[in-house]
Write an enzyme that holds these catalytic residues in place. Structure first.
Site, PDB file in Angstrom:
ATOM      1  N   ASP A 224       0.866  -1.179   0.000  1.00 58.68           N
ATOM      2  CA  ASP A 224       0.000   0.000   0.000  1.00 58.68           C
ATOM      3  C   ASP A 224       0.901   1.227   0.000  1.00 58.68           C
ATOM      4  OD1 ASP A 224      -2.294   1.821   0.543  1.00 58.68           O
ATOM      5  OD2 ASP A 224      -3.346  -0.036   0.983  1.00 58.68           O
ATOM      6  N   HIS A 247       2.265   1.695  -3.259  1.00 58.97           N
ATOM      7  CA  HIS A 247       1.281   2.583  -3.878  1.00 58.97           C
ATOM      8  C   HIS A 247       1.741   4.034  -3.817  1.00 58.97           C
ATOM      9  CE1 HIS A 247      -2.312  -0.427  -3.332  1.00 58.97           C
ATOM     10  NE2 HIS A 247      -1.290  -0.940  -3.982  1.00 58.97           N
TER      11      HIS A 247
END
Length: 419
Positions: A224, A247
């Site tokens: 993430d 991410h």
């Protein structure tokens, strides 16, 4: 099974305490990777916490299993939690006691002037949590069952001030690795965070309602955001962080459930983002309110990044989100010296601003983004985004609107009061 502790290392006794060092073995911790050492750690904490400049030692060569625990302050000044060995939780949800919180593992509450440091390892043992049927599967359908899905944050600091985290290695958290809530004066230096690229919700560092934060000289790869900045954060400085696969580095998501969100004076500089789904991102939900302002992304190197520069004011995790007339107001966003390569599946620059509350004063300078493979994407995406390139950019940006829209001039958009 972890290796046995070194045979020559005997457990010290409390009367062997020299110079304020409190070895957890003094309080009964075994460190064989199987014995529950929770109570020993809590007793060691309670004792050392009352001593000025105490050092609580987790010794090298030992593997300590600890249940979900809250370490409560305030403590005397100069407290050091020294992790030279390995700390781990029970292995997966089936081993987690039913009466213990599944939302957090190790919590530091109301501590002041504390340092968490050491050359050891905090091992979150998250794999079985990631594979729960309620998690987004990474197969063809990416489906998730609607069942209770709490997973613990590995390390959480709550209502704590004057914190230093340095030199720590942490891996495979069930959810966020570090989370800071309602904290002030946080210095994070030379930490190493790792989790697989497909591990869900394993943000490296998340901050919320936290200010005067510095994150420096660290390496983060996970499933993430490397760093995520939530509402109520201001005076945040991120420098020399290597991020990816991940991410990216994100402000948000903000404004979920029609909430008000504010963040300001945020700088991300001298960083490398590689093999990531996003680079530097601001993400907000439709229906929110508040404002984000005074954001600078400077001297960022992108290496095969999808969406290197992205503002997404239509952030949504399902297909049921609808447009709203309110949104978090974004203004004074600078991108300087953003260079490197991008994945051509997405435009290298994406400014998707709210229909009703435009983004204003977006500035671009010295931006050079080339395709990692394939042909250049010549059309950056803009929607209701106001600003200007201050130098020529690669690819060229001609879709930003000029000036300040009347709707912003006539309305008190994005009012925020920062303490």
């Amino acid at each position: 099974m972890p290796p046995s502790p070194p045979p020559e290392a005997s457990s010290p006794s409390p009367d062997q305490n020299l110079s304020g060092v409190y070895d957890v073995r003094m309080f009964g911790a075994v460190g064989d990777g199987e014995t529950d050492d929770t109570e020993a750690f809590k007793t060691a904490w309670d004792t050392a916490c009352q001593v000025e400049s105490a050092l609580l030692l987790v010794p090298y060569g030992y593997f300590f299993m600890i249940q979900s625990t809250i370490f409560t302050g305030p403590c005397q000044g100069g407290f050091v939690f020294q992790v030279d060995g390995t700390i781990m939780p029970p292995d997966g949800p089936d081993s987690w006691p039913k009466n213990y919180s599944r939302r957090q593992w190790l919590v530091f509450y109301r501590v002041n002037e504390m340092t968490l440091q050491g050359g050891g390892l905090i091992d979150g043992k998250g794999e079985q949590w990631w594979n729960l049927p309620c998690k987004p599967h990474k197969g063809a359908n990416r489906t998730a069952l609607a069942t209770p899905c709490d997973s613990p944050i590995a390390i959480r600091f709550f209502m704590s001030n004057n914190l230093t985290v340095q030199g720590i290695k942490i891996r495979n958290s069930p959810q966020f690795h570090f989370r800071f809530d309602n904290c002030r004066n946080v210095h994070i230096e030379s930490i190493h965070i790792t989790a697989p690229a497909l591990s869900p919700n394993t943000d490296g560092i998340h901050i919320e309602n936290t200010n005067n934060v510095g994150i420096y000289n660290s390496v983060i790869s996970n499933g993430d955001d490397c760093v995520s900045i939530g509402s109520g954060c201001y005076d945040v400085d991120i420098k020399n962080v290597t991020c990816g696969p991940s991410h990216g580095i994100s402000i948000g998501s903000l404004g979920n459930h029609n909430s008000s969100a504010c963040a300001s004076n945020i700088t991300v500089r001298d960083c490398v983002i590689k093999n990531s789904d996003n680079g530097v991102r601001i993400k907000t939900w439709q229906g929110g309110s508040g404002a984000v302002s005074g954001v600078t992304f400077e001297n960022i190197h992108m290496d095969n990044v999808r969406n290197p520069i992205i503002i997404d004011q239509f952030y949504c995790l399902s297909r049921t989100c609808t447009n709203h007339t309110s949104a978090v107001y974004l203004s004074d966003i600078q991108y300087m010296g953003i260079k490197g390569t991008y994945d051509i599946r997405s435009p290298p620059m994406h400014f998707a601003c709210s229909d009703s509350v435009p983004c204003t004063n977006i500035k671009l300078s010295d931006v050079e983004l080339l395709p990692a493979q394939g042909d250049m994407v010549l059309d950056p995406f803009c929607w209701n985004a106001y600003g200007e390139p201050q130098t020529l950019t690669i690819p060229p940006v001609s879709c930003l609107l000029e000036g300040i829209p009347r709707s912003i001039l006539e309305n008190d958009a994005g009012f925020c009061l920062m303490n």
